[in-house]
Motif scaffolding. Structure first.
Motif, PDB file in Angstrom:
ATOM      1  N   SER A   1       0.855  -1.181   0.000  1.00 10.08           N
ATOM      2  CA  SER A   1       0.000   0.000   0.000  1.00 10.08           C
ATOM      3  C   SER A   1       0.893   1.234   0.000  1.00 10.08           C
ATOM      4  O   SER A   1       2.090   1.147   0.289  1.00 10.08           O
TER       5      SER A   1
ATOM      6  N   TYR B   1      -2.170  -1.218  -3.588  1.00 10.50           N
ATOM      7  CA  TYR B   1      -3.356  -0.465  -3.179  1.00 10.50           C
ATOM      8  C   TYR B   1      -2.970   0.957  -2.795  1.00 10.50           C
ATOM      9  O   TYR B   1      -1.989   1.171  -2.086  1.00 10.50           O
ATOM     10  N   LEU B   2      -3.756   1.899  -3.274  1.00 11.14           N
ATOM     11  CA  LEU B   2      -3.650   3.269  -2.780  1.00 11.14           C
ATOM     12  C   LEU B   2      -4.253   3.322  -1.379  1.00 11.14           C
ATOM     13  O   LEU B   2      -5.215   2.603  -1.092  1.00 11.14           O
TER      14      LEU B   2
ATOM     15  N   SER C   1      -6.656   7.046  -8.124  1.00 11.51           N
ATOM     16  CA  SER C   1      -7.336   5.759  -8.279  1.00 11.51           C
ATOM     17  C   SER C   1      -8.133   5.730  -9.577  1.00 11.51           C
ATOM     18  O   SER C   1      -8.111   4.736 -10.323  1.00 11.51           O
ATOM     19  N   ARG C   2      -8.817   6.811  -9.861  1.00 11.64           N
ATOM     20  CA  ARG C   2      -9.595   6.886 -11.099  1.00 11.64           C
ATOM     21  C   ARG C   2      -8.688   6.898 -12.327  1.00 11.64           C
ATOM     22  O   ARG C   2      -8.988   6.277 -13.340  1.00 11.64           O
TER      23      ARG C   2
ATOM     24  N   LEU D   1      -6.102   1.722 -10.049  1.00  9.61           N
ATOM     25  CA  LEU D   1      -5.686   1.027  -8.831  1.00  9.61           C
ATOM     26  C   LEU D   1      -6.768   1.172  -7.758  1.00  9.61           C
ATOM     27  O   LEU D   1      -7.314   2.258  -7.579  1.00  9.61           O
ATOM     28  N   PRO D   2      -7.069   0.108  -7.030  1.00 13.35           N
ATOM     29  CA  PRO D   2      -8.054   0.209  -5.946  1.00 13.35           C
ATOM     30  C   PRO D   2      -7.463   0.954  -4.760  1.00 13.35           C
ATOM     31  O   PRO D   2      -6.240   1.082  -4.638  1.00 13.35           O
ATOM     32  N   PHE D   3      -8.332   1.461  -3.887  1.00 12.68           N
ATOM     33  CA  PHE D   3      -7.851   2.112  -2.674  1.00 12.68           C
ATOM     34  C   PHE D   3      -8.417   1.414  -1.448  1.00 12.68           C
ATOM     35  O   PHE D   3      -9.457   0.769  -1.493  1.00 12.68           O
TER      36      PHE D   3
ATOM     37  N   ASP E   1     -13.018  -3.527  -1.264  1.00  9.84           N
ATOM     38  CA  ASP E   1     -11.592  -3.689  -1.539  1.00  9.84           C
ATOM     39  C   ASP E   1     -10.864  -4.350  -0.375  1.00  9.84           C
ATOM     40  O   ASP E   1      -9.965  -5.167  -0.580  1.00  9.84           O
TER      41      ASP E   1
END
Length: 208
Positions: A6, A52-53, A74-75, A79-81, A145
């Motif tokens: 992360s 992950y962010l 993320s957008r 990448l998912p957060f 997530d």
């Protein structure tokens, strides 16, 4: 891979670069360009799906700013957060104890604002703190997530069985803690072993 990464708290690489832009040290465009390139490199190292962010539910201007920019990243990157609480103490009411602990090492210093959000929060508490600036729907996404992350840890790593064997063989050693009665000592030791086990099984590190 066996490592999930992360982007850490606002003290990490992404947070530092975003705050440089907030303070007009570098331009917004330069900060976001750097962050995208850095994230691409980290994903190359960790493997697709393993990065992950990270946002946190602090209410400082700096944290809110970083959360908004991380949502934008993320957008942009796909990448998912996740939302973490940078867990320094367990309950909100433990804050005074944590403050006393910090000041015992470094003398009197201001720690209230910096550590006010660093305890284990419920989903409702996180919604209360974050819905206003990133949106209720976005906050709700983190639950999915985090569940996905948990499933990866439970079923995606071959060393889970090895960790169970390690615990069964008691290779973590005995914990001896002074000035505790036997029952309290056993309870604390059990929690400590569980925490160590979780850390090893999760193989979760923060890139900073």
């Amino acid at each position: 891979g066996h490592i999930i990464g992360s982007t850490a708290c606002i003290g990490g690489q992404i947070g530092n670069k975003l705050l440089q832009a907030k303070d007009f040290i570098i331009s917004q465009d330069d900060a976001m360009t750097y962050c995208r390139a850095w994230l691409a490199r980290m994903e190359e190292i960790l493997g697709e799906g393993n990065l992950y962010l990270e946002m946190q539910p602090g209410v400082s201007k700096e944290q809110i700013y970083c959360n908004e920019k991380i949502l934008e990243l993320s957008r942009d990157t796909g990448l998912p957060f996740i939302i973490t609480t940078d867990h320094h103490y367990t309950r909100r009411e433990d804050r005074k104890i944590h403050k006393a602990y910090l000041n015992s090492k470094n003398g009197e210093r201001e720690v209230d604002d910096f550590y006010e959000a660093t305890y284990m929060m419920s989903a409702d508490e996180i919604h209360e703190r974050m819905d206003e600036h990133i949106g209720k729907e976005q906050v709700a996404l983190f639950v999915g997530d985090v569940n996905q992350l948990g499933n990866m840890i439970l079923v995606g790593h071959d060393d889970t069985a090895g960790m169970a064997l390690l615990l069964e063989q008691d290779q973590l050693g005995n914990l001896q803690i002074a000035d505790l009665d036997a029952e309290a000592g056993q309870d604390l030791a059990a929690h400590a072993v569980a925490a160590v086990a979780a850390f090893i099984v999760v193989s979760f590190f923060q890139i900073s």
